[in-house]
Design an enzyme around this catalytic site. Structure first.
Site, PDB file in Angstrom:
ATOM      1  N   GLY A   1       0.835  -1.194   0.000  1.00  0.00           N
ATOM      2  CA  GLY A   1       0.000   0.000   0.000  1.00  0.00           C
ATOM      3  C   GLY A   1       0.869   1.242   0.000  1.00  0.00           C
ATOM      4  O   GLY A   1       2.056   1.199   0.321  1.00  0.00           O
ATOM      5  N   ARG A   2       0.258   2.344  -0.380  1.00  0.00           N
ATOM      6  CA  ARG A   2       1.026   3.586  -0.478  1.00  0.00           C
ATOM      7  C   ARG A   2       0.064   4.732  -0.238  1.00  0.00           C
ATOM      8  O   ARG A   2      -1.047   4.728  -0.758  1.00  0.00           O
ATOM      9  CB  ARG A   2       1.626   3.677  -1.877  1.00  0.00           C
ATOM     10  CG  ARG A   2       2.561   4.817  -2.113  1.00  0.00           C
ATOM     11  CD  ARG A   2       3.105   4.719  -3.520  1.00  0.00           C
ATOM     12  NE  ARG A   2       4.236   3.792  -3.628  1.00  0.00           N
ATOM     13  CZ  ARG A   2       5.506   4.173  -3.474  1.00  0.00           C
ATOM     14  NH1 ARG A   2       5.805   5.415  -3.222  1.00  0.00           N
ATOM     15  NH2 ARG A   2       6.480   3.310  -3.593  1.00  0.00           N
ATOM     16  N   GLY A   3       0.458   5.646   0.600  1.00  0.00           N
ATOM     17  CA  GLY A   3      -0.435   6.771   0.875  1.00  0.00           C
ATOM     18  C   GLY A   3       0.376   8.018   1.139  1.00  0.00           C
ATOM     19  O   GLY A   3       1.604   8.030   0.998  1.00  0.00           O
TER      20      GLY A   3
ATOM     21  N   GLY B   1       3.127   7.507   3.832  1.00  0.00           N
ATOM     22  CA  GLY B   1       4.258   6.635   3.606  1.00  0.00           C
ATOM     23  C   GLY B   1       3.841   5.362   2.909  1.00  0.00           C
ATOM     24  O   GLY B   1       2.719   5.227   2.447  1.00  0.00           O
TER      25      GLY B   1
ATOM     26  N   VAL C   1       3.505   1.132   2.802  1.00  0.00           N
ATOM     27  CA  VAL C   1       3.250   0.000   3.687  1.00  0.00           C
ATOM     28  C   VAL C   1       3.811  -1.269   3.073  1.00  0.00           C
ATOM     29  O   VAL C   1       3.619  -1.529   1.881  1.00  0.00           O
ATOM     30  CB  VAL C   1       1.736  -0.169   3.926  1.00  0.00           C
ATOM     31  CG1 VAL C   1       1.479  -1.224   4.997  1.00  0.00           C
ATOM     32  CG2 VAL C   1       1.101   1.142   4.328  1.00  0.00           C
TER      33      VAL C   1
ATOM     34  N   LYS D   1       4.455   0.161   8.249  1.00  0.00           N
ATOM     35  CA  LYS D   1       4.335   1.433   7.528  1.00  0.00           C
ATOM     36  C   LYS D   1       5.560   2.296   7.805  1.00  0.00           C
ATOM     37  O   LYS D   1       5.907   2.570   8.944  1.00  0.00           O
ATOM     38  CB  LYS D   1       3.077   2.165   7.969  1.00  0.00           C
ATOM     39  CG  LYS D   1       2.900   3.497   7.256  1.00  0.00           C
ATOM     40  CD  LYS D   1       1.483   3.975   7.339  1.00  0.00           C
ATOM     41  CE  LYS D   1       1.248   5.092   6.352  1.00  0.00           C
ATOM     42  NZ  LYS D   1      -0.156   5.424   6.220  1.00  0.00           N
TER      43      LYS D   1
ATOM     44  N   ASP E   1      -9.083  11.241   7.291  1.00  0.00           N
ATOM     45  CA  ASP E   1      -8.843  10.679   5.967  1.00  0.00           C
ATOM     46  C   ASP E   1      -9.589   9.355   5.814  1.00  0.00           C
ATOM     47  O   ASP E   1      -9.013   8.335   5.484  1.00  0.00           O
ATOM     48  CB  ASP E   1      -7.341  10.503   5.734  1.00  0.00           C
ATOM     49  CG  ASP E   1      -7.013  10.386   4.249  1.00  0.00           C
ATOM     50  OD1 ASP E   1      -7.922  10.595   3.421  1.00  0.00           O
ATOM     51  OD2 ASP E   1      -5.858  10.057   3.934  1.00  0.00           O
TER      52      ASP E   1
END
Ligand SMILES: *[C@@H]1O[C@H](CO)[C@@H](O)[C@H](O)[C@H]1NC(C)=O
Ligand SMILES: *[C@@H]1O[C@H](CO)[C@@H](O)[C@H](O)[C@H]1NC(C)=O
Ligand SMILES: *[C@@H]1O[C@H](CO)[C@@H](O)[C@H](O)[C@H]1NC(C)=O
Ligand SMILES: *[C@@H]1O[C@H](CO)[C@@H](O)[C@H](O)[C@H]1NC(C)=O
Ligand SMILES: *[C@@H]1O[C@H](CO)[C@@H](O)[C@H](O)[C@H]1NC(C)=O
Ligand SMILES: *[C@@H]1O[C@H](CO)[C@@H](O)[C@H](O)[C@H]1NC(C)=O
Length: 810
Positions: A529-531, A534, A536, A550, A642
């Site tokens: 994952g990416r947000g 940062g 994950v 993360k 968020d």
């Protein structure tokens, strides 16, 4: 004699070095024939390292107990921390009382009239000399001087309410709480080994008793305890590692340091470990057994409701129709304001949602409708009310007619409601009763640092104006709906315990080293994952647990500050929140370690069309529960800000858990390097509440808005963000908006065509009542004015109600 000389000399030197104000009449050894008298305050025992003292301790006016305590802080005004007492329940006179080591090898505590109040029961005819010694661990030991130094008696074998490091807690020992913060006599809470070898906490008052830890509804294996080991011992080492023969172990949050520690059965029914670096410091809590004080039995007496208060452990209020027996003692509880309720016609039920009443039901009746359940209670004179709700383990609606209302507490995620039986003509309602202890959580706001670029605002403003116009006509409907939501409820959990610094320690939360995490993730190779915060990675920890790690970017916070934030997140423990296992802060690296979720994000599952209607409803409800929990904590900084399908993760059974909460503070807010035009506004376009755009105060209602959008996405199958960055984004916005308006119109017209709005790609049947309820709630959540939106706990309440009604046809 030489030994004595050395002891005396070394003590003399020590006392000069350590504590110049100590009188030279402090000794660390007592011999046969010597005694300590209560009048001489300067006459007491001191351990060689100076940390512990033993002597007479004032427990009240002219009332003394023989005790062992931490020497520092000194002085009459600062109550020292007592770790052991000989006679906590029979204090002696402040005059002529004395503590002696007799020639017959017995330790004796005599009151002023010379009556024996306490003794060590070590009388013998043996002529081998003995001595009493206060050692460096705080143990008062009576042993033979010559030969093998046989121990005849030691205070470690007879704990009162405290266990010190290395003090072995044995088969028949008990830690018994004090009566209150100031009254040191025996209270009603105790820690002990039960007959099945399990270490438990018991509430045992003159009227009722009950086990409350581990959670009494769990079987031993469910609580991860072993019943087979009959040795029944437990001990905490000096580093902060506690282990018990029933396989219960924990490590304190400051594990590893050799400092002063104690494990205490507190007067409020919780066991806690306290630590401090040195004498003068305040004690910090580094572990505690019960995270939620209201689940401790007896905190609030009968007929009262326990709720959490921001600055204290728990507060109690009387249930509607009941009044305090004694205002100054909550544990006595409340009594009814009405006489009896045997007449069926003259009774009614007052509904309080999400209430647990533990125990005291006349029987448990499965597969009852609410009506049948209430009918049963009306027939029964002694029935005070019913707890009714869906039981997951029984897989059916379950009715609990209550004969007593004890251990009552509200919890947004408890799956049952309380229907309180009251006289039909009584004016009592839940609203009136709860107000005395309801701080105004939702009115508190936090101004966050925010900026936005003007160029991008206009599009949003346009869209919002359009929005307002469309919604205007629906006000009447809104006012009607708001009546449903007007039940104000504010249960709060605490952050601090009695103002003491809460250092945090949920079992399992720990610090990881960078190399450990690098190894676990195989060099950060598998990105999942990416947000904004940062990237994950998936990893496997040394104990085979699969984790999501993360890596925060741009987190140049100090380690202490980072730890403070991340441990507050780790403190939150809820089935619909991602569990935080630990963190790493080394050099510039800042990482957070979470549990891994098998089915990934809601976004992914919606894309692949993996969710049927039942799953979607359950995900909506679960997500609401998770958010309600963080909001109820009243920790405004932990607003999610968020909420979006990417941040709602699904476990192996498709139960949702909210992820990425509370992290916003861990990021560097002054970062201007990112290219995102909204980097200063937290959140994701498409899910952000209008407050962000209008620069209005940010409250928990921004999460409610985002939640509403997510639910609408789940219902309609339309994305709130797709094509956001194409040149047609304005058109997309309008479509998204017109969907909302269109939904509202449908709603107003009674909606005979509800299935038209549903995601056409989802196969299978849906329960219309349920989905309509969900749609209606979602629309409320996306109201433009924040005050028109329900709170998350109201959402939970409503969805629950629809579940019940749906099943019940009431
Ligand atoms: C402490 O509580 C006990 C039990 O209620 C009571 O008998 C005793 O008098 C109290 N002691 C003090 C000092 O208040
Ligand atoms: C804690 O103590 C138990 C029992 O003595 C031991 O098995 C365990 O390895 C210890 N844990 C650590 C981290 O030292
Ligand atoms: C029982 O627990 C004790 C203390 O933890 C341990 O020393 C002992 O080996 C255990 N016995 C068995 C049979 O596991
Ligand atoms: C807790 O806070 C409330 C109001 O915020 C205050 O009235 C009350 O005295 C406080 N209680 C304690 C124990 O500090
Ligand atoms: C209420 O409790 C307090 C403290 O325990 C006690 O002093 C007082 O006498 C009690 N009042 C009544 C009316 O029982
Ligand atoms: C509950 O009652 C319904 C209808 O009476 C029945 O079909 C169902 O099997 C029952 N469920 C259980 C768990 O008893």
């Amino acid at each position: 004699m030489a030994v004595i000389l050395i002891y005396t000399l070394s003590f003399f030197l020590l006392s000069l070095v350590l504590s110049p104000q100590l009188s030279s009449s402090a000794v660390n050894t007592m011999y046969q024939g010597s005694s300590i008298s209560v009048e001489d305050a300067k006459h007491f025992m001191l351990s060689p390292n100076g940390i512990f003292s033993a002597g007479f301790y004032a427990v009240g006016q002219n009332a003394y107990s023989f005790a062992v305590w931490f020497s520092e802080p000194h002085g009459q005004t600062q109550n020292p921390t007592v770790v052991w007492m000989a006679n906590r329940d029979w204090p002696v006179n402040g005059k002529d009382s004395k503590f002696s080591l007799l020639q017959n090898r017995n330790l004796a505590l005599n009151d002023a009239d010379d009556s024996l109040v306490w003794s060590s029961n070590t009388i013998s005819l043996s002529t081998v000399a003995v001595r009493l010694f206060l050692d460096n661990t705080g143990n008062l030991v009576l042993r033979e001087i010559s030969g093998a130094g046989v121990v005849l008696w030691q205070s470690f074998d007879f704990p009162t309410d405290t266990l010190l490091p290395l003090q072995v807690f044995k088969r028949h020992a008990k830690l018994v709480s004090s009566r209150s913060e100031t009254n040191k006599s025996s209270g009603f809470y105790s820690l002990f080994f039960d007959y099945d070898n399990i270490l438990r906490l018991l509430y045992d008052s003159p009227e009722v008793s009950g086990l409350y830890w581990p959670d009494p509804w769990l079987a031993p294996w469910g609580a991860k305890r072993a019943t087979y080991n009959n040795s029944r011992v437990a001990v905490m080492d000096t580093l902060g590692n506690f282990s018990s023969s029933d396989d219960f172990t924990f490590k304190t949050s400051d594990y590893g340091e050799v400092i002063q520690r104690r494990l205490t059965m507190d007067y409020d029914g919780n066991i806690r470990v306290y630590s401090r670096r040195r004498g003068g410091e305040k004690w910090s809590i580094t572990w505690q057994a019960k995270a939620q004080p209201c689940t401790i039995h007896g905190i609030c007496g009968p007929n009262s409701l326990c709720s959490y208060h921001q600055n204290s452990t728990a507060t109690c209020s009387c249930l509607p129709g009941y009044k305090w027996k004694n205002h100054s003692d909550w544990s006595i509880g409340c009594e009814p304001k009405f006489s009896n309720l045997c007449n069926k016609i003259e009774s009614r039920f007052v509904y309080i949602s999400n209430v647990e009443v533990y125990g005291y039901e006349s029987r448990i009746m499965e597969n009852y409708t609410l009506k049948q359940c209430q009918e049963f209670c009306l027939q029964l004179c002694t029935c005070k009310g019913i707890q009714y709700g869906y039981s997951f383990e029984r897989n059916t609606y379950t009715c609990y007619p209550k004969l007593q209302l004890r251990n009552v507490h509200r919890s947004p995620y408890f799956n049952a409601d309380l229907y309180l039986k009251l006289p039909a003509n009584s004016p009592y309602s839940y609203e009136g009763s709860i107000h005395e202890h309801s701080p105004h959580c939702s009115s508190r706001t936090t101004q966050l640092e925010r900026e936005y670029e003007m160029g991008h605002e206009s599009r949003y403003v346009k869209f919002l104006f359009w929005f307002v116009g469309g919604v205007g006509g629906l006000e009447v409907l809104c006012i009607f709906l708001i009546c449903f939501f007007s039940v104000r409820r504010r249960g709060q959990r605490y952050r601090r315990v009695d103002g003491r610094v809460y250092n945090l320690a949920m079992s399992g939360f720990r610090k990881f080293s960078y190399s450990e995490l690098k190894q676990a993730t195989e060099g950060f190779s598998q990105e999942i994952g990416r947000g904004a915060g940062g990237v994950v990675y998936k990893g496997v920890l040394w104990d085979k647990r699969v984790a999501a790690v993360k890596r925060l970017k741009d987190a140049n916070q100090g380690e202490e500050e980072f730890l403070a934030e991340v441990s507050s997140i780790g403190m939150l423990n809820h089935m619909n929140l991602i569990h935080v296992w630990g963190y790493c802060a080394e050099g510039k690296h800042r990482l957070v370690v979470y549990e891994y979720m098998e089915h990934g994000s809601l976004a992914k599952n919606m894309e692949s069309n993996a969710l049927d209607w039942t799953k979607r409803f359950d995900i909506a409800l679960g997500t609401a529960r998770g958010l309600a929990y963080i909001h109820e904590e009243c920790l405004e900084w932990i607003l999610h800000c968020d909420v979006k399908p990417q941040n709602i993760l699904l476990d192996a059974n498709y139960h949702p858990k909210v992820a990425d909460f509370g992290l916003s503070k861990l990021r560097n807010r002054n970062d201007t390097s990112t290219r995102s035009s909204f980097s200063m506004i937290r959140g994701t376009r498409g899910y952000m509440a209008p407050e962000w755009v209008f620069n209005l105060p940010i409250t928990a209602k921004v999460d409610v808005y985002s939640y509403g959008i997510v639910v609408l996405e789940m219902i309609t199958g339309r994305s709130a963000t797709k094509d956001n960055d194409t040149s047609h984004s304005g058109v997309e916005k309008q479509q998204h908006l017109s969907l909302i308006t269109w939904l509202k119109e449908k709603q107003k017209n009674g909606c005979a065509c509800f299935n038209e709005i549903l995601d056409p790609t989802v196969e299978g049947v849906y329960e219309e009542v349920k989905m309509e309820a969900l749609a209606r709630v979602a629309l409320q959540c996306v109201e433009e004015g924040k005050d028109k939106r329900p709170t998350m706990s109201q959402v939970v309440e409503i969805l629950h109600k629809y579940c019940n009604r749906d099943h019940d046809n009431k």
